[in-house]
Scaffold this active site. Structure first.
Site, PDB file in Angstrom:
ATOM      1  NE  ARG A  37       5.786  -0.595  -4.027  1.00  0.00           N
ATOM      2  CZ  ARG A  37       4.459  -1.078  -3.571  1.00  0.00           C
ATOM      3  NH1 ARG A  37       4.476  -0.885  -2.210  1.00  0.00           N
ATOM      4  NH2 ARG A  37       4.004  -1.892  -4.345  1.00  0.00           N
ATOM      5  NE  ARG A  50       0.741  10.493  -6.058  1.00  0.00           N
ATOM      6  CZ  ARG A  50       0.048   9.550  -5.306  1.00  0.00           C
ATOM      7  NH1 ARG A  50       0.923   8.404  -4.653  1.00  0.00           N
ATOM      8  NH2 ARG A  50      -1.165   9.460  -5.065  1.00  0.00           N
ATOM      9  CG  ASP A  86       1.513  -0.238  -9.354  1.00  0.00           C
ATOM     10  OD1 ASP A  86       2.379   0.046  -7.983  1.00  0.00           O
ATOM     11  OD2 ASP A  86       0.993  -1.197  -9.673  1.00  0.00           O
ATOM     12  CE1 TYR A 161      -2.876  -6.663  -6.246  1.00  0.00           C
ATOM     13  CE2 TYR A 161      -0.960  -7.418  -7.558  1.00  0.00           C
ATOM     14  CZ  TYR A 161      -1.456  -7.073  -6.388  1.00  0.00           C
ATOM     15  OH  TYR A 161      -0.788  -6.376  -5.262  1.00  0.00           O
TER      16      TYR A 161
HETATM   17  O1  CP3 Z   1      10.541   2.666  -5.405  1.00  0.00           O
HETATM   18  C1  CP3 Z   1      10.183   1.876  -6.233  1.00  0.00           C
HETATM   19  O2  CP3 Z   1      10.068   0.593  -5.826  1.00  0.00           O
HETATM   20  C2  CP3 Z   1       9.340   2.191  -7.333  1.00  0.00           C
HETATM   21  C3  CP3 Z   1       7.843   2.031  -7.666  1.00  0.00           C
HETATM   22  C4  CP3 Z   1       7.075   0.929  -7.806  1.00  0.00           C
HETATM   23  C5  CP3 Z   1       5.858   1.165  -7.104  1.00  0.00           C
HETATM   24  N1  CP3 Z   1       5.293  -0.052  -7.183  1.00  0.00           N
HETATM   25  C6  CP3 Z   1       5.231   2.441  -6.891  1.00  0.00           C
HETATM   26  C7  CP3 Z   1       4.140   2.380  -5.588  1.00  0.00           C
HETATM   27  C8  CP3 Z   1       7.150  -0.424  -7.962  1.00  0.00           C
HETATM   28  C9  CP3 Z   1       8.506  -1.247  -8.156  1.00  0.00           C
HETATM   29  C10 CP3 Z   1       6.007  -1.114  -7.610  1.00  0.00           C
HETATM   30  C11 CP3 Z   1       5.722  -2.545  -8.172  1.00  0.00           C
HETATM   31  C12 CP3 Z   1       4.496  -2.850  -7.536  1.00  0.00           C
HETATM   32  N2  CP3 Z   1       3.285  -2.525  -7.354  1.00  0.00           N
HETATM   33  C13 CP3 Z   1       4.398  -4.392  -7.145  1.00  0.00           C
HETATM   34  C14 CP3 Z   1       5.812  -5.439  -7.213  1.00  0.00           C
HETATM   35  C15 CP3 Z   1       6.679  -5.130  -6.079  1.00  0.00           C
HETATM   36  C16 CP3 Z   1       6.007  -5.387  -4.549  1.00  0.00           C
HETATM   37  O3  CP3 Z   1       5.805  -4.697  -3.652  1.00  0.00           O
HETATM   38  O4  CP3 Z   1       5.774  -6.743  -4.461  1.00  0.00           O
HETATM   39  C17 CP3 Z   1       2.949  -4.653  -6.660  1.00  0.00           C
HETATM   40  C18 CP3 Z   1       2.558  -6.154  -6.142  1.00  0.00           C
HETATM   41  C19 CP3 Z   1       2.415  -3.667  -6.970  1.00  0.00           C
HETATM   42  C20 CP3 Z   1       1.047  -3.349  -6.545  1.00  0.00           C
HETATM   43  C21 CP3 Z   1       0.460  -2.203  -5.572  1.00  0.00           C
HETATM   44  N3  CP3 Z   1       0.788  -1.038  -6.103  1.00  0.00           N
HETATM   45  C22 CP3 Z   1       0.373  -2.330  -4.370  1.00  0.00           C
HETATM   46  C23 CP3 Z   1       0.434  -3.620  -3.594  1.00  0.00           C
HETATM   47  C24 CP3 Z   1       0.404  -1.085  -3.776  1.00  0.00           C
HETATM   48  C25 CP3 Z   1       0.468  -0.666  -2.310  1.00  0.00           C
HETATM   49  C26 CP3 Z   1      -1.100  -0.075  -1.828  1.00  0.00           C
HETATM   50  C27 CP3 Z   1      -1.201   0.618  -0.846  1.00  0.00           C
HETATM   51  O5  CP3 Z   1      -1.498   1.726  -0.602  1.00  0.00           O
HETATM   52  O6  CP3 Z   1      -0.588  -0.009   0.302  1.00  0.00           O
HETATM   53  C28 CP3 Z   1       0.648  -0.091  -4.977  1.00  0.00           C
HETATM   54  C29 CP3 Z   1       0.691   1.216  -4.890  1.00  0.00           C
HETATM   55  C30 CP3 Z   1       2.093   1.995  -4.962  1.00  0.00           C
HETATM   56  N4  CP3 Z   1       2.970   1.706  -5.923  1.00  0.00           N
HETATM   57  C31 CP3 Z   1       2.532   2.936  -4.267  1.00  0.00           C
HETATM   58  C32 CP3 Z   1       3.632   3.250  -4.631  1.00  0.00           C
HETATM   59  C33 CP3 Z   1       4.645   4.461  -4.321  1.00  0.00           C
HETATM   60  C34 CP3 Z   1       1.648   3.604  -3.229  1.00  0.00           C
HETATM   61  C35 CP3 Z   1       0.709   4.395  -3.526  1.00  0.00           C
HETATM   62  C36 CP3 Z   1       0.582   6.060  -3.210  1.00  0.00           C
HETATM   63  O7  CP3 Z   1       1.798   6.352  -2.698  1.00  0.00           O
HETATM   64  O8  CP3 Z   1      -0.603   6.336  -3.046  1.00  0.00           O
END
Ligand code: CP3
Length: 352
Positions: A37, A50, A86, A161
């Protein structure tokens, strides 16, 4: 099927990079470091880009996904980029109505809970992956000798999910389905394995130099159930990369009980969360496996001298493994001061 001749691992751009050397079991002069992340809300330049675009729309815009992927590489000097996308993107591209709700995570309008819900799932049309392929190609063209890591969610985490309809504390509904509807469960996990495997394969063929499978919620499973009801599907997801000579990393949260079993699905490198020290992870794996991890994300907010001592301890313990890639034990928390991440990169690179 071999990698294309213009792939960065084949044409020499990334094959000798510190990250790829470490993933293959070597110890380069500087220990490589990147952060799960690293692209995202900790960066003001990300938040600015964004504005006005929903998360999954940003992932499907190749110009945006590539620019966001490059931001942390430019800022921190990390040894790898991870593709901005994602784990639910292939689910969405296969026609399931899923959105990412800020502050919550992936949410489904209609959760998949019955045998007929599972039977109604359609395969992923490969053409739908075009924006992912273009995003990766644009990114790789800019990265030069820095490798791009492609990634995907493992079938169990994705299925959690889908069944829960959103984030959950202990994946109770999903695990209930695993026991009470074993046939529908297996069908669902196979569907997840195939869409996520194709998503990963698209990133690799388009130029990613390593693959990481995230089984974020695997910590809610016992080893016996992981081996019997989940591992075969994770193996199936990785089988989509058959014939590609790319390092495969496997990571889960709370994975101490299942670390050894997770390695067994065909992973080359194990990502370790912050709950067990790397020397203990090495012991549980029986030695010989390159490790990635495992700075506690909670310490990113601690005074620098406490964080520095922790990073040094992580690196010391990592020396028992054949190779080590420094990372966090899970993702960068959004409230992290990005300067702290840059300072960790400098520290890791300064330690011989
Ligand atoms: O830099 C990186 O790691 C690349 C991008 C990346 C994202 N999601 C971007 C993201 C990666 C590798 C993921 C994988 C992902 N997504 C996982 C596996 C990794 C982990 O963290 O365990 C999981 C479980 C998800 C599902 C997911 N997507 C969650 C739980 C969330 C968070 C929601 C929140 O707002 O707290 C997301 C959203 C997400 N994915 C964001 C990003 C940058 C945030 C959304 C935003 O910026 O609006």
């Amino acid at each position: 099927m071999p990698l294309p001749l213009n792939h960065p691992l084949v044409d020499g751009r990334t094959a000798n990079s510190p990250l790829i050397r470490a993933y293959r079991g070597d110890r380069p002069e500087q220990t490589p470091v990147w952060f799960m992340r690293q692209a995202g809300r900790s960066l003001p330049e990300y938040r600015e880009l964004r504005v006005g675009t929903a998360m999954l729309d940003a992932c499907l815009n190749p110009e945006l996904s590539s620019e966001i992927t490059l931001q942390p590489v430019r800022r921190h000097g990390v040894d790898a980029a991870i593709f901005f996308s994602d784990i639910v993107i292939p689910v969405k591209l296969a026609g399931v109505n899923v959105e990412i709700v800020p502050g919550r995570g992936p949410v489904l309008e209609n959760p998949i809970r019955t045998v007929s819900d599972v039977a109604a799932l359609r395969p992923l049309d490969p053409d739908a992956l075009a924006p992912i392929i273009e995003g990766v190609q644009r990114t790789v063209a800019e990265l030069g000798t820095t490798p791009l890591i492609g990634f995907a969610g493992a079938p169990f985490t994705l299925a959690s999910y889908l069944v829960e309809g959103g984030p959950s504390k202990d994946q109770l509904r999903a695990r209930t389905m695993m026991y009470s509807e074993p046939h529908a469960w297996a069908t669902l996990l196979n569907w997840c394995a195939d869409i996520t495997g194709e998503f990963l394969k698209a990133q690799i063929t388009a130029g990613a130099s390593a693959a990481q499978l995230f089984d974020s919620w695997v910590g809610s499973l016992s080893e016996v159930n992981y081996l019997r009801r989940v591992a075969p599907h994770s193996k199936r997801a990785l089988s989509h990369l058959r014939g590609f000579d790319v390092p495969k990393v496997h990571f889960g949260v709370g994975s101490g009980e299942v670390l050894h079993a997770m390695h067994g699905i065909g992973a080359d490198v194990m990502g370790v969360d912050w709950r067990i020290p790397l020397d203990e992870a090495d012991r549980r794996l029986g030695g010989g496996v390159p490790l990635q991890g495992n700075i506690d994300p909670a310490l990113l907010g601690a005074p620098w001298h406490i964080l520095e001592a922790h990073v040094r301890d992580v690196m010391d313990r990592g020396r028992v493994a054949p190779a080590h890639v420094v990372n966090l034990g899970h993702g960068v928390p959004p409230e992290t001061n990005p300067d702290v991440l840059t300072r960790i990169v400098q520290l890791v690179h300064s330690i011989a």
